[in-house]
Design a protein around this motif. Sequence first.
Motif, PDB file in Angstrom:
ATOM      1  N   GLU A  88      23.059  -4.706  10.877  1.00 39.35           N
ATOM      2  CA  GLU A  88      22.276  -4.587   9.639  1.00 39.35           C
ATOM      3  C   GLU A  88      20.776  -4.636   9.889  1.00 39.35           C
ATOM      4  OE1 GLU A  88      24.188  -7.049  10.545  1.00 39.35           O
ATOM      5  OE2 GLU A  88      23.098  -8.958  10.323  1.00 39.35           O
ATOM      6  N   ASP A  89      20.380  -5.012  11.078  1.00 38.65           N
ATOM      7  CA  ASP A  89      18.959  -5.048  11.436  1.00 38.65           C
ATOM      8  C   ASP A  89      18.474  -3.701  11.974  1.00 38.65           C
ATOM      9  OD1 ASP A  89      19.692  -8.287  12.643  1.00 38.65           O
ATOM     10  OD2 ASP A  89      18.521  -7.834  10.838  1.00 38.65           O
ATOM     11  N   THR A  90      19.360  -2.772  12.111  1.00 40.92           N
ATOM     12  CA  THR A  90      18.976  -1.446  12.597  1.00 40.92           C
ATOM     13  C   THR A  90      18.019  -0.779  11.630  1.00 40.92           C
ATOM     14  OG1 THR A  90      21.030  -1.102  13.832  1.00 40.92           O
ATOM     15  CG2 THR A  90      19.851   0.867  13.116  1.00 40.92           C
ATOM     16  N   GLY A  91      16.947  -0.221  12.165  1.00 35.57           N
ATOM     17  CA  GLY A  91      15.987   0.467  11.330  1.00 35.57           C
ATOM     18  C   GLY A  91      14.710   0.760  12.080  1.00 35.57           C
ATOM     19  N   VAL A  92      13.784   1.390  11.386  1.00 40.25           N
ATOM     20  CA  VAL A  92      12.458   1.646  11.943  1.00 40.25           C
ATOM     21  C   VAL A  92      11.524   0.542  11.469  1.00 40.25           C
ATOM     22  CG1 VAL A  92      10.519   3.239  12.039  1.00 40.25           C
ATOM     23  CG2 VAL A  92      12.854   4.131  12.002  1.00 40.25           C
ATOM     24  N   TYR A  93      10.962  -0.168  12.425  1.00 37.45           N
ATOM     25  CA  TYR A  93      10.097  -1.310  12.123  1.00 37.45           C
ATOM     26  C   TYR A  93       8.643  -0.896  12.254  1.00 37.45           C
ATOM     27  CZ  TYR A  93      14.087  -4.480  12.132  1.00 37.45           C
ATOM     28  OH  TYR A  93      15.259  -5.120  11.829  1.00 37.45           O
ATOM     29  N   SER A  94       7.863  -1.248  11.235  1.00 33.11           N
ATOM     30  CA  SER A  94       6.438  -0.923  11.225  1.00 33.11           C
ATOM     31  C   SER A  94       5.638  -2.172  10.932  1.00 33.11           C
ATOM     32  CB  SER A  94       6.132   0.126  10.149  1.00 33.11           C
ATOM     33  OG  SER A  94       6.852   1.314  10.351  1.00 33.11           O
ATOM     34  N   CYS A  95       4.434  -2.209  11.491  1.00 35.69           N
ATOM     35  CA  CYS A  95       3.524  -3.280  11.136  1.00 35.69           C
ATOM     36  C   CYS A  95       2.445  -2.728  10.213  1.00 35.69           C
ATOM     37  CB  CYS A  95       2.911  -3.925  12.376  1.00 35.69           C
ATOM     38  SG  CYS A  95       2.068  -2.799  13.506  1.00 35.69           S
ATOM     39  N   ALA A  96       1.895  -3.604   9.411  1.00 31.89           N
ATOM     40  CA  ALA A  96       0.881  -3.197   8.437  1.00 31.89           C
ATOM     41  C   ALA A  96      -0.057  -4.363   8.203  1.00 31.89           C
ATOM     42  CB  ALA A  96       1.543  -2.760   7.136  1.00 31.89           C
ATOM     43  N   THR A  97      -1.228  -4.071   7.686  1.00 30.15           N
ATOM     44  CA  THR A  97      -2.184  -5.124   7.399  1.00 30.15           C
ATOM     45  C   THR A  97      -2.648  -5.071   5.957  1.00 30.15           C
ATOM     46  OG1 THR A  97      -4.039  -3.751   8.163  1.00 30.15           O
ATOM     47  CG2 THR A  97      -3.073  -5.280   9.760  1.00 30.15           C
ATOM     48  N   SER A  98      -3.019  -6.238   5.480  1.00 30.24           N
ATOM     49  CA  SER A  98      -3.507  -6.390   4.112  1.00 30.24           C
ATOM     50  C   SER A  98      -4.670  -7.357   4.111  1.00 30.24           C
ATOM     51  CB  SER A  98      -2.388  -6.924   3.220  1.00 30.24           C
ATOM     52  OG  SER A  98      -2.894  -7.284   1.945  1.00 30.24           O
ATOM     53  N   GLY A  99      -5.593  -7.126   3.204  1.00 28.58           N
ATOM     54  CA  GLY A  99      -6.718  -8.031   3.061  1.00 28.58           C
ATOM     55  C   GLY A  99      -6.378  -9.238   2.212  1.00 28.58           C
ATOM     56  N   ARG A 100      -5.175  -9.297   1.697  1.00 28.95           N
ATOM     57  CA  ARG A 100      -4.754 -10.406   0.852  1.00 28.95           C
ATOM     58  C   ARG A 100      -3.998 -11.436   1.677  1.00 28.95           C
ATOM     59  NH1 ARG A 100      -3.083  -8.042  -5.073  1.00 28.95           N
ATOM     60  NH2 ARG A 100      -4.945  -6.756  -5.358  1.00 28.95           N
ATOM     61  N   ALA A 101      -4.365 -12.687   1.499  1.00 28.89           N
ATOM     62  CA  ALA A 101      -3.787 -13.762   2.298  1.00 28.89           C
ATOM     63  C   ALA A 101      -2.295 -13.942   2.043  1.00 28.89           C
ATOM     64  CB  ALA A 101      -4.520 -15.072   2.021  1.00 28.89           C
ATOM     65  N   ARG A 102      -1.859 -13.669   0.827  1.00 29.08           N
ATOM     66  CA  ARG A 102      -0.442 -13.890   0.481  1.00 29.08           C
ATOM     67  C   ARG A 102       0.226 -12.571   0.101  1.00 29.08           C
ATOM     68  NH1 ARG A 102      -1.482 -17.705   2.877  1.00 29.08           N
ATOM     69  NH2 ARG A 102      -1.644 -19.884   2.178  1.00 29.08           N
ATOM     70  N   ALA A 103      -0.142 -11.536   0.771  1.00 30.88           N
ATOM     71  CA  ALA A 103       0.435 -10.226   0.480  1.00 30.88           C
ATOM     72  C   ALA A 103       1.946 -10.255   0.687  1.00 30.88           C
ATOM     73  CB  ALA A 103      -0.201  -9.168   1.369  1.00 30.88           C
ATOM     74  N   ASP A 105       3.857  -7.523  -1.389  1.00 29.95           N
ATOM     75  CA  ASP A 105       4.290  -6.232  -1.900  1.00 29.95           C
ATOM     76  C   ASP A 105       3.783  -5.124  -0.983  1.00 29.95           C
ATOM     77  OD1 ASP A 105       5.130  -5.145  -4.994  1.00 29.95           O
ATOM     78  OD2 ASP A 105       4.184  -3.717  -3.629  1.00 29.95           O
ATOM     79  N   VAL A 106       4.595  -4.109  -0.811  1.00 28.18           N
ATOM     80  CA  VAL A 106       4.214  -3.010   0.070  1.00 28.18           C
ATOM     81  C   VAL A 106       2.890  -2.386  -0.350  1.00 28.18           C
ATOM     82  CG1 VAL A 106       5.539  -1.318  -1.257  1.00 28.18           C
ATOM     83  CG2 VAL A 106       5.059  -0.891   1.156  1.00 28.18           C
ATOM     84  N   TYR A 107       2.589  -2.418  -1.626  1.00 24.61           N
ATOM     85  CA  TYR A 107       1.367  -1.799  -2.121  1.00 24.61           C
ATOM     86  C   TYR A 107       0.122  -2.611  -1.791  1.00 24.61           C
ATOM     87  CZ  TYR A 107       4.796   0.948  -4.612  1.00 24.61           C
ATOM     88  OH  TYR A 107       5.856   1.749  -4.911  1.00 24.61           O
ATOM     89  N   GLU A 108       0.314  -3.824  -1.327  1.00 22.49           N
ATOM     90  CA  GLU A 108      -0.821  -4.655  -0.930  1.00 22.49           C
ATOM     91  C   GLU A 108      -1.250  -4.393   0.508  1.00 22.49           C
ATOM     92  OE1 GLU A 108       1.307  -8.390  -2.314  1.00 22.49           O
ATOM     93  OE2 GLU A 108      -0.709  -8.773  -3.078  1.00 22.49           O
ATOM     94  N   PHE A 109      -0.477  -3.624   1.224  1.00 25.09           N
ATOM     95  CA  PHE A 109      -0.776  -3.322   2.621  1.00 25.09           C
ATOM     96  C   PHE A 109      -1.359  -1.912   2.690  1.00 25.09           C
ATOM     97  CE2 PHE A 109       1.053  -6.906   4.863  1.00 25.09           C
ATOM     98  CZ  PHE A 109       1.851  -7.481   3.872  1.00 25.09           C
ATOM     99  N   ASP A 110      -2.528  -1.785   3.282  1.00 19.71           N
ATOM    100  CA  ASP A 110      -3.214  -0.500   3.236  1.00 19.71           C
ATOM    101  C   ASP A 110      -3.405   0.163   4.590  1.00 19.71           C
ATOM    102  OD1 ASP A 110      -6.277  -2.293   2.379  1.00 19.71           O
ATOM    103  OD2 ASP A 110      -5.078  -2.262   4.207  1.00 19.71           O
ATOM    104  N   SER A 111      -3.052  -0.506   5.662  1.00 17.07           N
ATOM    105  CA  SER A 111      -3.084   0.134   6.978  1.00 17.07           C
ATOM    106  C   SER A 111      -1.702  -0.002   7.583  1.00 17.07           C
ATOM    107  CB  SER A 111      -4.126  -0.521   7.893  1.00 17.07           C
ATOM    108  OG  SER A 111      -5.428  -0.257   7.437  1.00 17.07           O
TER     109      SER A 111
END
Length: 122
Positions: A88-103, A105-111
Amino acid sequence: VQLQASGGGLVQAGGSLRLSCAASGRTFNLYTVGWFRLTPGKGRELVATISYRDRSTYYSNSVKGRFTISRDNAKNMAYLQMSSLGPEDTGVYSCATSGRARARDVYEFDSWGQGTLVTVSS
């Protein structure tokens, strides 16, 4: 911030993998890092985050106790240590960054970085 995830591969159920996220830019330490995965059944799912402010962490219920997120600001790196992996862990893993300390939601990550494929065989 530009990001690149790596470390994916094929692993048997019960095994471990460590994913790495390399960031470019001098302000990596000012961003919360999140790991997401894209799976056929669930779509994009937040897996874990680590805050820039106090390094507090968040884990989804599906990985809590099995995955560990960490960061090394001096190296502009973030990591996701995964253990007790299951199909069940199979998938494409991506990293992302957000300027919000408690981000959370996916929409809070902009890079976003290009993902790395994790395949867990049963």
